[in-house]
Design a protein around this motif. Sequence first.
Motif, PDB file in Angstrom:
ATOM      1  N   ILE A   1       0.815  -1.186  -0.026  1.00 50.25           N
ATOM      2  CA  ILE A   1       0.057  -0.104   0.119  1.00 50.25           C
ATOM      3  C   ILE A   1       0.887   1.049   0.094  1.00 50.25           C
ATOM      4  O   ILE A   1       1.763   1.353   0.861  1.00 50.25           O
ATOM      5  CB  ILE A   1      -0.985   0.037   1.177  1.00 50.25           C
ATOM      6  N   THR A   2       0.485   2.151  -0.938  1.00 56.41           N
ATOM      7  CA  THR A   2       1.490   3.396  -0.945  1.00 56.41           C
ATOM      8  C   THR A   2       0.641   4.277  -1.783  1.00 56.41           C
ATOM      9  O   THR A   2      -0.121   4.028  -2.412  1.00 56.41           O
ATOM     10  CB  THR A   2       2.730   2.775  -1.814  1.00 56.41           C
ATOM     11  N   PHE A   3       1.149   5.559  -1.525  1.00 56.72           N
ATOM     12  CA  PHE A   3       0.597   6.881  -2.019  1.00 56.72           C
ATOM     13  C   PHE A   3       1.488   6.839  -3.677  1.00 56.72           C
ATOM     14  O   PHE A   3       2.799   6.482  -3.640  1.00 56.72           O
ATOM     15  CB  PHE A   3       0.933   8.062  -1.509  1.00 56.72           C
ATOM     16  N   GLN A   4       1.030   6.919  -4.602  1.00 51.88           N
ATOM     17  CA  GLN A   4       1.307   7.193  -6.000  1.00 51.88           C
ATOM     18  C   GLN A   4       0.748   8.468  -6.566  1.00 51.88           C
ATOM     19  O   GLN A   4      -0.290   8.589  -7.086  1.00 51.88           O
ATOM     20  CB  GLN A   4       0.379   5.838  -6.852  1.00 51.88           C
ATOM     21  N   GLY A   5       1.502   9.406  -6.307  1.00 52.08           N
ATOM     22  CA  GLY A   5       1.192  10.543  -6.371  1.00 52.08           C
ATOM     23  C   GLY A   5       0.131  10.826  -5.471  1.00 52.08           C
ATOM     24  O   GLY A   5       0.111  11.013  -4.106  1.00 52.08           O
ATOM     25  N   ASN A   6      -0.961  11.809  -6.010  1.00 52.27           N
ATOM     26  CA  ASN A   6      -2.312  11.915  -5.022  1.00 52.27           C
ATOM     27  C   ASN A   6      -3.344  10.572  -5.204  1.00 52.27           C
ATOM     28  O   ASN A   6      -4.447  10.921  -4.893  1.00 52.27           O
ATOM     29  CB  ASN A   6      -2.994  13.232  -5.540  1.00 52.27           C
ATOM     30  N   GLU A   7      -2.961   9.574  -5.583  1.00 53.52           N
ATOM     31  CA  GLU A   7      -3.740   8.311  -5.383  1.00 53.52           C
ATOM     32  C   GLU A   7      -3.114   7.443  -4.471  1.00 53.52           C
ATOM     33  O   GLU A   7      -2.029   7.530  -3.776  1.00 53.52           O
ATOM     34  CB  GLU A   7      -3.879   7.806  -6.823  1.00 53.52           C
ATOM     35  N   ILE A   8      -4.069   6.678  -4.047  1.00 53.13           N
ATOM     36  CA  ILE A   8      -3.626   5.333  -3.330  1.00 53.13           C
ATOM     37  C   ILE A   8      -3.593   4.176  -3.994  1.00 53.13           C
ATOM     38  O   ILE A   8      -4.621   3.754  -4.585  1.00 53.13           O
ATOM     39  CB  ILE A   8      -4.415   5.262  -1.938  1.00 53.13           C
ATOM     40  N   LEU A   9      -2.357   3.408  -4.054  1.00 50.20           N
ATOM     41  CA  LEU A   9      -2.326   2.095  -4.735  1.00 50.20           C
ATOM     42  C   LEU A   9      -2.244   1.003  -3.864  1.00 50.20           C
ATOM     43  O   LEU A   9      -1.387   0.943  -2.716  1.00 50.20           O
ATOM     44  CB  LEU A   9      -1.047   2.194  -5.622  1.00 50.20           C
ATOM     45  N   PHE A  10      -2.952  -0.178  -3.867  1.00 53.23           N
ATOM     46  CA  PHE A  10      -2.922  -1.168  -2.780  1.00 53.23           C
ATOM     47  C   PHE A  10      -3.030  -2.629  -3.567  1.00 53.23           C
ATOM     48  O   PHE A  10      -3.854  -2.429  -4.764  1.00 53.23           O
ATOM     49  CB  PHE A  10      -3.916  -0.983  -1.903  1.00 53.23           C
ATOM     50  N   PHE A  11      -2.239  -3.488  -3.140  1.00 51.36           N
ATOM     51  CA  PHE A  11      -2.448  -4.705  -4.006  1.00 51.36           C
ATOM     52  C   PHE A  11      -1.738  -5.892  -2.910  1.00 51.36           C
ATOM     53  O   PHE A  11      -1.061  -5.542  -2.393  1.00 51.36           O
ATOM     54  CB  PHE A  11      -1.964  -4.806  -5.260  1.00 51.36           C
ATOM     55  N   HIS A  12      -2.356  -7.112  -3.288  1.00 47.06           N
ATOM     56  CA  HIS A  12      -1.828  -8.443  -2.830  1.00 47.06           C
ATOM     57  C   HIS A  12      -1.461  -9.245  -3.893  1.00 47.06           C
ATOM     58  O   HIS A  12      -2.446  -9.455  -4.856  1.00 47.06           O
ATOM     59  CB  HIS A  12      -3.070  -8.963  -1.838  1.00 47.06           C
ATOM     60  N   ARG A  13      -0.170  -9.755  -3.843  1.00 47.25           N
ATOM     61  CA  ARG A  13       0.077 -10.872  -4.959  1.00 47.25           C
ATOM     62  C   ARG A  13       0.749 -12.004  -4.223  1.00 47.25           C
ATOM     63  O   ARG A  13       1.736 -11.932  -3.353  1.00 47.25           O
ATOM     64  CB  ARG A  13       1.465 -10.081  -5.851  1.00 47.25           C
ATOM     65  N   ASN A  14       0.184 -13.192  -4.775  1.00 52.35           N
ATOM     66  CA  ASN A  14       0.429 -14.271  -4.135  1.00 52.35           C
ATOM     67  C   ASN A  14       2.115 -14.629  -4.319  1.00 52.35           C
ATOM     68  O   ASN A  14       2.230 -14.483  -5.631  1.00 52.35           O
ATOM     69  CB  ASN A  14      -0.389 -15.305  -4.466  1.00 52.35           C
ATOM     70  N   PRO A  15       2.759 -14.985  -3.392  1.00 52.43           N
ATOM     71  CA  PRO A  15       4.113 -15.176  -3.825  1.00 52.43           C
ATOM     72  C   PRO A  15       4.447 -16.283  -4.532  1.00 52.43           C
ATOM     73  O   PRO A  15       4.064 -17.340  -4.612  1.00 52.43           O
ATOM     74  CB  PRO A  15       4.705 -15.328  -2.156  1.00 52.43           C
ATOM     75  N   ALA A  16       5.369 -15.994  -5.804  1.00 53.59           N
ATOM     76  CA  ALA A  16       5.381 -17.063  -6.636  1.00 53.59           C
ATOM     77  C   ALA A  16       6.836 -18.183  -5.971  1.00 53.59           C
ATOM     78  O   ALA A  16       6.739 -19.062  -6.616  1.00 53.59           O
ATOM     79  CB  ALA A  16       6.004 -16.482  -7.858  1.00 53.59           C
ATOM     80  N   ASP A  17       7.433 -17.736  -5.055  1.00 52.59           N
ATOM     81  CA  ASP A  17       8.623 -18.300  -4.448  1.00 52.59           C
ATOM     82  C   ASP A  17       8.469 -19.042  -3.253  1.00 52.59           C
ATOM     83  O   ASP A  17       9.414 -19.566  -2.924  1.00 52.59           O
ATOM     84  CB  ASP A  17       9.795 -17.306  -4.439  1.00 52.59           C
ATOM     85  N   GLN A  18       7.044 -19.133  -2.807  1.00 50.51           N
ATOM     86  CA  GLN A  18       6.866 -19.994  -1.643  1.00 50.51           C
ATOM     87  C   GLN A  18       5.925 -20.982  -1.737  1.00 50.51           C
ATOM     88  O   GLN A  18       4.940 -20.537  -2.619  1.00 50.51           O
ATOM     89  CB  GLN A  18       6.325 -18.818  -0.341  1.00 50.51           C
ATOM     90  N   GLU A  19       5.687 -22.059  -0.989  1.00 50.04           N
ATOM     91  CA  GLU A  19       4.854 -23.002  -1.317  1.00 50.04           C
ATOM     92  C   GLU A  19       3.592 -22.326  -0.765  1.00 50.04           C
ATOM     93  O   GLU A  19       3.457 -21.929   0.147  1.00 50.04           O
ATOM     94  CB  GLU A  19       5.118 -24.298  -0.575  1.00 50.04           C
ATOM     95  N   ASN A  20       2.276 -22.473  -1.817  1.00 51.41           N
ATOM     96  CA  ASN A  20       1.135 -22.021  -1.195  1.00 51.41           C
ATOM     97  C   ASN A  20       0.203 -23.162  -1.086  1.00 51.41           C
ATOM     98  O   ASN A  20       0.351 -24.267  -1.053  1.00 51.41           O
ATOM     99  CB  ASN A  20       0.552 -21.182  -2.324  1.00 51.41           C
ATOM    100  N   ILE A  21      -1.136 -22.952  -0.832  1.00 55.35           N
ATOM    101  CA  ILE A  21      -2.165 -23.845  -0.454  1.00 55.35           C
ATOM    102  C   ILE A  21      -2.341 -25.058  -1.752  1.00 55.35           C
ATOM    103  O   ILE A  21      -2.475 -26.116  -1.593  1.00 55.35           O
ATOM    104  CB  ILE A  21      -3.479 -23.342  -0.153  1.00 55.35           C
ATOM    105  N   PHE A  22      -2.177 -24.442  -3.103  1.00 56.03           N
ATOM    106  CA  PHE A  22      -2.163 -25.348  -3.957  1.00 56.03           C
ATOM    107  C   PHE A  22      -1.103 -26.536  -4.191  1.00 56.03           C
ATOM    108  O   PHE A  22      -1.121 -27.817  -4.132  1.00 56.03           O
ATOM    109  CB  PHE A  22      -2.178 -24.737  -5.525  1.00 56.03           C
ATOM    110  N   ASP A  23       0.125 -26.027  -3.884  1.00 57.88           N
ATOM    111  CA  ASP A  23       1.242 -26.771  -3.836  1.00 57.88           C
ATOM    112  C   ASP A  23       1.229 -27.776  -2.508  1.00 57.88           C
ATOM    113  O   ASP A  23       1.353 -28.984  -2.822  1.00 57.88           O
ATOM    114  CB  ASP A  23       2.614 -26.068  -3.468  1.00 57.88           C
ATOM    115  N   PHE A  24       0.698 -27.289  -1.463  1.00 58.21           N
ATOM    116  CA  PHE A  24       0.392 -28.185  -0.227  1.00 58.21           C
ATOM    117  C   PHE A  24      -0.354 -29.285  -0.512  1.00 58.21           C
ATOM    118  O   PHE A  24      -0.411 -30.418  -0.180  1.00 58.21           O
ATOM    119  CB  PHE A  24       0.250 -27.250   1.024  1.00 58.21           C
ATOM    120  N   THR A  25      -1.682 -28.866  -1.153  1.00 55.41           N
ATOM    121  CA  THR A  25      -2.758 -29.851  -1.402  1.00 55.41           C
ATOM    122  C   THR A  25      -2.166 -30.857  -2.507  1.00 55.41           C
ATOM    123  O   THR A  25      -2.631 -32.140  -2.152  1.00 55.41           O
ATOM    124  CB  THR A  25      -4.075 -29.071  -1.931  1.00 55.41           C
TER     125      THR A  25
END
Length: 756
Positions: free
Chosen positions: A172-196
Amino acid sequence: MFAIILSTAQLNAQSDQIDRSNVIWTTQSKNSGESMPCGGGDIGLNVWVENGDVLFYMSRSGAFDENNQMLKQGRMRLRLAPNPFHAGDFKQELQLSKGSVRISAGGTVLDIWVDVFRPLIHVSVKSSRPTQLNAFYESWRFEDHVVAGPELRANSYKAPQPFEVVTRKDNITFQGNEILFFHRNPADQENIFDFTVKKEQMEAVKDQLFNPVKNNTFGGIVRGSNLRAAGQSEGTYASTGFKAWKLESVKNARSHELEIALHVAQSGSLEEWKTELAAIFKDAYDNRKTALSASQAWWKQFWNRSYIWIEGKDSSVTRNYNLFRYQLACNAFGKWPTKFNGGLFTFDPEYVDRKYSYSPDFRLWGGGTFTAQNQRLVYFPMFKNGDFDLLKPQFDFYLNNLKNAELRSEHYWKHKGASFTEQIENFGLPNVTEYGMKRPAGYDPGIEHNAWLEYQWETVFEFCLMMLETERYEGRDITEYIPFIESCLTFYDEHYQMLAKQRGVKTLDENGHYILYPSSAAETFKMTYNSTTVICALKVILERILALPEKYLEKSQREKWTTMLQKVPPLPFAEFDGRKTLAPAVTWARVQNSETPQLYPVFPWGIYGVGKPGLDIAVNTYRFDPHAVKFKSHVGWRQYSIFAARLGLAEEAATLTREKFKDSNHRFPTFWGPGFDWTPDHNWGGSAMIGLQEMLMQTDDRRIYLLPAWPKEWNGKFRLHAPYQTVLEGSIRDGKIENLSVTPSSRAADVTVLPL
């Protein structure tokens, strides 16, 4: 496909009518548990005013994190100075005909609406005097969060693991006079798909599996004219700490505009995702002059597709019918189905149950896990409503996962066909905890080691039925669904003959029928021999696929399914006090839950009902089967209002329907629950809708029965869809149909009005 063209006068008349169901509050709310829904496209907002601040949670379909938790997109807080919302003329209104929420007081009007065709949230403020707007984007995911204890039930791990389960922080950060926010699932860590995949022993085919978790990225931008970045702050809301990023007016003005774009995609890179997000704003700018009118036009035509209006003391039944239908329509164009356990409208969980004092992302039964026996109740009512476009996300869910289900059969058992279990993930495999983490040595890796879910594969056929119904109701070309339906049938044909061959010499019984053992009758009757739910599913789907027009099946396919239909065993029966009843199975080992699958031949399978042979057998089952009597209730996914309606029991259907449609224990009338699941309970609402529809109209192929279980004291009017591209419209007065219109008129001969 077909369309019914309505005049402008008809459209406007129905808009006026639907506005009678608007929810109006004249006082502010205490907390998010007193919020109201607002949405469109595939975005849902929970909107409320608290201590003079306008707040709303933002949700968008498909926001699944690395743990398959469905995360909200944050919370907005809007504060005006001077603040008008403490004035005595405060009003907050859900405007159904426009799909928007309007908040007004002290000469100020604030409108919140979502673009139906673009993932864009709009806020406009108009005031009689210059005001300052302060807009805060609030997030509780400003740091990594370890999920532990009961909070794990909100994601697909569900239970403690030998490692920490972490919800990664958002960017989450200011981008000029806007607010940018995002969540990106890490590609370099095991996630629920890999575990399952690893735990379910599917690694050999992992590269072939559909994987919606990898690189999933979701978030957005907050922006507005006359706004500038104004720093950060922090606080606590409902037991959860948050940080806030503030935009403030450059100068006071009588009008303000705020826009929030939300984007969800499995983009190859973060830069690609940002580029796609920027394109959303460009598209919105290019269409800024027509966006509002286009969205309002969509809502207007939506409400004119169908309606049920009841006059008098039970008018709240149809008001709540409309309110819940609105909640479903807010995910009309989602890439993912509406979740049965809250949809897009969950709120802080401590206002559902105080023992769950977690973040607003929490819901029981997970975010990326789709329970078919619950999801079906959300989608069945869309047929008689004519909301055929709303079915696509649920159908696409299964089409996307067909390959994964077929790989299960091929990998585990070396045979063909799609194996869909219960409690499946958005990537089509069983939820890993429900699959069973502690499994006996040598236990079949394709079976869920789970007392409730073992051998429960038949629910998928209800979605096959829906796919077939779109051809009959809408006239849709369902060519793309035929391979899916055939694969589900193939699984049963091959799997149960394989099991029989493992146990003995013959693959069929002495009458040439399948030996459906072990099977399951819903979650309730377990380790069954010849389950009623399986028999009904196979019989009806095979009959329906064989009834399709010639273009859908080759001769060899028809021969195959005709032969399979001959192998389906007959339904089992029982007897209580000398009365013949339907049985859940020939025999079973135990009763695990509290469903009533012995009445599934009534709904969803429609083998028994009004105008059909053996109605007395089904009524006996409803009235005298000890389990059916014991489990009777209106709560949650209970289907007794549907059963009663389909059996022509008008008085009981009306009583149960009144209970189903009673105002919830939350401020918004249709935020039912938690029932057996969560709040808002969407399978509570879906089952209620089905019951009311079936009281008014039932169909059997070309036959249409009106008022099969309608109480004489209910006057009103209706417009509903029936098979073969048919629309029926009319009024009900003192138990009689008046001004009945049937389109096309050639179908009028197929309509029977039953006496009350």
